[in-house]
Design a protein around this motif. Structure first.
Motif, PDB file in Angstrom:
ATOM      1  N   ALA A  24      70.032  49.632  38.784  1.00 30.02           N
ATOM      2  CA  ALA A  24      68.719  50.069  38.289  1.00 30.02           C
ATOM      3  C   ALA A  24      67.556  49.447  39.056  1.00 30.02           C
ATOM      4  O   ALA A  24      66.396  49.690  38.721  1.00 30.02           O
ATOM      5  CB  ALA A  24      68.591  49.739  36.807  1.00 30.02           C
ATOM      6  N   ALA A  25      67.841  48.679  40.101  1.00 27.94           N
ATOM      7  CA  ALA A  25      66.773  48.005  40.859  1.00 27.94           C
ATOM      8  C   ALA A  25      65.830  49.032  41.473  1.00 27.94           C
ATOM      9  O   ALA A  25      66.242  50.106  41.894  1.00 27.94           O
ATOM     10  CB  ALA A  25      67.369  47.124  41.944  1.00 27.94           C
ATOM     11  N   LYS A  26      64.559  48.663  41.505  1.00 33.88           N
ATOM     12  CA  LYS A  26      63.527  49.538  42.062  1.00 33.88           C
ATOM     13  C   LYS A  26      62.872  48.845  43.239  1.00 33.88           C
ATOM     14  O   LYS A  26      62.811  47.618  43.312  1.00 33.88           O
ATOM     15  CB  LYS A  26      62.483  49.858  40.999  1.00 33.88           C
ATOM     16  N   LEU A  27      62.348  49.657  44.135  1.00 30.65           N
ATOM     17  CA  LEU A  27      61.695  49.148  45.333  1.00 30.65           C
ATOM     18  C   LEU A  27      60.621  48.125  44.997  1.00 30.65           C
ATOM     19  O   LEU A  27      60.560  47.050  45.588  1.00 30.65           O
ATOM     20  CB  LEU A  27      61.098  50.304  46.137  1.00 30.65           C
ATOM     21  N   GLU A  28      59.787  48.413  44.024  1.00 30.44           N
ATOM     22  CA  GLU A  28      58.669  47.520  43.716  1.00 30.44           C
ATOM     23  C   GLU A  28      59.111  46.174  43.133  1.00 30.44           C
ATOM     24  O   GLU A  28      58.338  45.228  43.082  1.00 30.44           O
ATOM     25  CB  GLU A  28      57.648  48.194  42.792  1.00 30.44           C
ATOM     26  N   ASP A  29      60.391  46.062  42.716  1.00 28.68           N
ATOM     27  CA  ASP A  29      60.908  44.814  42.159  1.00 28.68           C
ATOM     28  C   ASP A  29      61.697  44.002  43.175  1.00 28.68           C
ATOM     29  O   ASP A  29      62.231  42.952  42.843  1.00 28.68           O
ATOM     30  CB  ASP A  29      61.824  45.107  40.963  1.00 28.68           C
ATOM     31  N   THR A  30      61.805  44.486  44.410  1.00 28.55           N
ATOM     32  CA  THR A  30      62.692  43.881  45.394  1.00 28.55           C
ATOM     33  C   THR A  30      61.913  43.094  46.436  1.00 28.55           C
ATOM     34  O   THR A  30      61.018  43.607  47.070  1.00 28.55           O
ATOM     35  CB  THR A  30      63.525  44.976  46.103  1.00 28.55           C
ATOM     36  N   ASP A  31      62.285  41.834  46.587  1.00 25.40           N
ATOM     37  CA  ASP A  31      61.728  40.999  47.642  1.00 25.40           C
ATOM     38  C   ASP A  31      62.824  40.028  48.052  1.00 25.40           C
ATOM     39  O   ASP A  31      63.180  39.132  47.293  1.00 25.40           O
ATOM     40  CB  ASP A  31      60.486  40.256  47.159  1.00 25.40           C
ATOM     41  N   VAL A  32      63.370  40.221  49.215  1.00 30.94           N
ATOM     42  CA  VAL A  32      64.496  39.408  49.653  1.00 30.94           C
ATOM     43  C   VAL A  32      64.017  38.387  50.675  1.00 30.94           C
ATOM     44  O   VAL A  32      63.513  38.736  51.729  1.00 30.94           O
ATOM     45  CB  VAL A  32      65.593  40.299  50.287  1.00 30.94           C
ATOM     46  N   HIS A  33      64.155  37.121  50.325  1.00 32.26           N
ATOM     47  CA  HIS A  33      63.841  36.025  51.239  1.00 32.26           C
ATOM     48  C   HIS A  33      65.155  35.316  51.517  1.00 32.26           C
ATOM     49  O   HIS A  33      65.602  34.499  50.725  1.00 32.26           O
ATOM     50  CB  HIS A  33      62.832  35.056  50.626  1.00 32.26           C
ATOM     51  N   THR A  34      65.784  35.638  52.637  1.00 30.82           N
ATOM     52  CA  THR A  34      67.115  35.121  52.918  1.00 30.82           C
ATOM     53  C   THR A  34      67.109  33.684  53.410  1.00 30.82           C
ATOM     54  O   THR A  34      68.083  32.981  53.221  1.00 30.82           O
ATOM     55  CB  THR A  34      67.834  36.001  53.950  1.00 30.82           C
ATOM     56  N   GLY A  35      66.044  33.217  54.044  1.00 24.99           N
ATOM     57  CA  GLY A  35      66.035  31.872  54.604  1.00 24.99           C
ATOM     58  C   GLY A  35      66.355  30.783  53.596  1.00 24.99           C
ATOM     59  O   GLY A  35      67.316  30.027  53.775  1.00 24.99           O
ATOM     60  N   PRO A  36      65.573  30.645  52.504  1.00 22.61           N
ATOM     61  CA  PRO A  36      65.867  29.594  51.532  1.00 22.61           C
ATOM     62  C   PRO A  36      67.237  29.756  50.879  1.00 22.61           C
ATOM     63  O   PRO A  36      67.933  28.779  50.619  1.00 22.61           O
ATOM     64  CB  PRO A  36      64.751  29.754  50.490  1.00 22.61           C
ATOM     65  N   PHE A  37      67.644  30.998  50.645  1.00 31.19           N
ATOM     66  CA  PHE A  37      68.928  31.241  50.012  1.00 31.19           C
ATOM     67  C   PHE A  37      70.061  30.812  50.944  1.00 31.19           C
ATOM     68  O   PHE A  37      71.034  30.196  50.523  1.00 31.19           O
ATOM     69  CB  PHE A  37      69.047  32.714  49.627  1.00 31.19           C
ATOM     70  N   LEU A  38      69.922  31.121  52.247  1.00 31.75           N
ATOM     71  CA  LEU A  38      70.931  30.698  53.216  1.00 31.75           C
ATOM     72  C   LEU A  38      71.039  29.179  53.264  1.00 31.75           C
ATOM     73  O   LEU A  38      72.139  28.619  53.360  1.00 31.75           O
ATOM     74  CB  LEU A  38      70.604  31.239  54.608  1.00 31.75           C
ATOM     75  N   HIS A  39      69.915  28.499  53.185  1.00 33.69           N
ATOM     76  CA  HIS A  39      69.924  27.037  53.199  1.00 33.69           C
ATOM     77  C   HIS A  39      70.728  26.505  52.009  1.00 33.69           C
ATOM     78  O   HIS A  39      71.546  25.584  52.152  1.00 33.69           O
ATOM     79  CB  HIS A  39      68.494  26.499  53.185  1.00 33.69           C
ATOM     80  N   GLN A  40      70.518  27.075  50.834  1.00 31.90           N
ATOM     81  CA  GLN A  40      71.253  26.656  49.651  1.00 31.90           C
ATOM     82  C   GLN A  40      72.752  26.918  49.820  1.00 31.90           C
ATOM     83  O   GLN A  40      73.581  26.088  49.467  1.00 31.90           O
ATOM     84  CB  GLN A  40      70.752  27.385  48.412  1.00 31.90           C
ATOM     85  N   LEU A  41      73.101  28.096  50.352  1.00 30.20           N
ATOM     86  CA  LEU A  41      74.516  28.403  50.553  1.00 30.20           C
ATOM     87  C   LEU A  41      75.154  27.429  51.534  1.00 30.20           C
ATOM     88  O   LEU A  41      76.280  26.970  51.320  1.00 30.20           O
ATOM     89  CB  LEU A  41      74.685  29.841  51.055  1.00 30.20           C
ATOM     90  N   ASP A  42      74.450  27.126  52.614  1.00 35.10           N
ATOM     91  CA  ASP A  42      74.985  26.173  53.583  1.00 35.10           C
ATOM     92  C   ASP A  42      75.264  24.825  52.923  1.00 35.10           C
ATOM     93  O   ASP A  42      76.291  24.193  53.183  1.00 35.10           O
ATOM     94  CB  ASP A  42      74.014  25.982  54.751  1.00 35.10           C
ATOM     95  N   ARG A  43      74.349  24.396  52.064  1.00 35.51           N
ATOM     96  CA  ARG A  43      74.548  23.116  51.364  1.00 35.51           C
ATOM     97  C   ARG A  43      75.757  23.189  50.432  1.00 35.51           C
ATOM     98  O   ARG A  43      76.530  22.245  50.343  1.00 35.51           O
ATOM     99  CB  ARG A  43      73.292  22.738  50.588  1.00 35.51           C
TER     100      ARG A  43
END
Length: 126
Positions: A101-120
Motif C-alpha cells: 500500500a506504499a505511496k510515492l509521497e510516503d517514500t524516502d529512501v536514505h540508504t547510507g545511514p541504513f547501510l552503516h547500521q547493517l555493516d555494524r
C-alpha cells in the motif's frame, strides 16, 4: 512466552543479503536522470539521483520579456517537475521493498545511514 532462537549465521546472511540489495538500489538511484520543460518551452531542467540539478537550459528568447519574477517562477516550477519525475523513478526502484500500500509521497529512501547500521550488525558491533 519463549522467544525462538535465531541462528547467528542465518541472521548475518540475512543482513548481508539486505546490504547487497541496498547497494544495488543505491547504484540504480545514481543512474536516475529526469528532465522537464516549462510549458512555454523556454526553460529545461535535468536532475540526477535524488533530484540534484545537473543541467539548466534557458532559451535566449527569455530575454524578450523583462519579468524576472515570472522567469524565476518558471525555473523553479520546471525544476520541481524534474524532481517529481526523478522521485517517480526512485519509487519504482524501491517498490519491491515497500509495503503493497506504499505511496510515492510516503517514500524516502536514505540508504547510507541504513547501510552503516547493517555493516555494524554484520561485524557484530551491536
Amino acid at each position: 512466552m519463549v522467544q525462538p532462537t535465531i541462528d547467528p549465521a542465518a541472521r548475518k546472511a540475512d543482513y548481508e543479503r539486505l546490504r547487497d540489495d541496498l547497494l544495488e538500489i543505491r547504484d540504480k538511484i545514481a543512474d536516475i536522470e529526469a528532465s522537464a520543460d516549462s510549458p512555454d518551452g523556454l526553460v529545461s531542467a535535468t536532475v540526477v539521483g535524488r533530484g540534484e540539478l545537473s543541467e539548466l537550459y534557458l532559451d535566449p528568447r527569455i530575454y524578450r520579456t523583462h519579468d524576472s519574477k515570472a522567469l524565476a517562477g518558471s525555473i523553479v516550477d520546471t525544476i520541481k517537475d524534474a524532481v517529481a519525475r526523478s522521485q517517480e523513478q526512485l519509487f519504482e526502484i524501491t517498490r519491491q521493498y515497500l509495503p503493497p500500500a506504499a505511496k510515492l509521497e510516503d517514500t524516502d529512501v536514505h540508504t547510507g545511514p541504513f547501510l552503516h547500521q547493517l555493516d555494524r550488525k554484520i561485524k557484530g558491533e551491536f
